[in-house]
Design an enzyme around this catalytic site. Sequence first.
Site: not given
Ligand code: ITT
Length: 220
Positions: A12, A72, A161, A183
Site C-alpha cells: 500500500n 494491518d 483510504g 496526521k
Molecule cells: P497491504 O496488505 O499490502 O499492507 P492493504 O491496503 O491491502 O495493503 P490492509 O489490508 O491493511 O492493507 O487494508 C487497510 C485499509 O484500511 C486500507 O486500504 C485503507 O482503506 C484503510 N486504512 C488503513 N490505514 C488508513 C489510514 O491511515 N487512513 C485511511 N485509511 C486507512
Amino acid sequence: MASPALVMATRNPGKIREMKALLQDSGITLLSLADFPLLPEIPEEGATFAENAAAKAKAVARLTGHPALADDSGLMVDALQGAPGVFSARYAQDRTTPSPPTDADNWGKLLTELQGVPWGERGARFVCELALARPDGRLRRARGECAGVIAFKPRGETGFGYDPVFWVPEYSATMAQLGPEIKNQISHRAKALAALKTLLRSWLKEQETGGSGNFMTNLE
Ligand code: ITT
C-alpha cells in the site's frame, strides 16, 4: 558500515509513505516488497488485524532474511458494529469486477451505508496493528488507535483510504485536510510505531553487528 535494513511488508503506497516519514530520522534503510520481486503474495486470511499483521511480517522476514514490519489496519465504525474492520481494503469489492475497489469506492459505500445516521452516532476509529518479525521467528506487536467521526461528505486531498471522510474532532477537520505532518503525530500508525521504535533499533543494531540470528538473504 552499511546502515541496518528493514523490509516494510506492504504494497500500500499510502502506508509506505507514512512509515518512511515516521522513520526518517532513524538511520534505518527502508526496503519494500518492490525490492524483492520474487516474493509470493501473502494471503490475508486472519479474523483479526493482529493475526494478519503477524502472518505477513513472519513470512516476509523468513523469506528475505531481514527484519520485517507489517501493518494491518482499517476502520471500525460503531454504527456498523465494527465494520468494515479487517475488510476495509475490500469493503466495496464487487463480485462481478475482479479489480480491487478504489479508496473512493470504499468511502462512497461507507457514506451510503450511513445515510440517515445522525452525527452523534457516527463514531469510528482507525486501528493499526504492527508486527515486527525477525528471520529467526521472533515477533513483537503493537496496536495504535485514533478516534473520530464519519463525516457526511468527503473533504481534503491528502492521506489515503478513508481519510477524506474521517473527521478528527480535536482539529475540526478531516484527516485528509490535516496534511501529513499532523496526521503523523496523531494517527493509529504513528502510535503503534512509537511503541515499537526502541525494539526496532535494538534488533537492527544486532543485525548490523551480526549479533544473532541468520540475516542472510534467502532469495538470491
Ligand atoms: P497491504 O496488505 O499490502 O499492507 P492493504 O491496503 O491491502 O495493503 P490492509 O489490508 O491493511 O492493507 O487494508 C487497510 C485499509 O484500511 C486500507 O486500504 C485503507 O482503506 C484503510 N486504512 C488503513 N490505514 C488508513 C489510514 O491511515 N487512513 C485511511 N485509511 C486507512
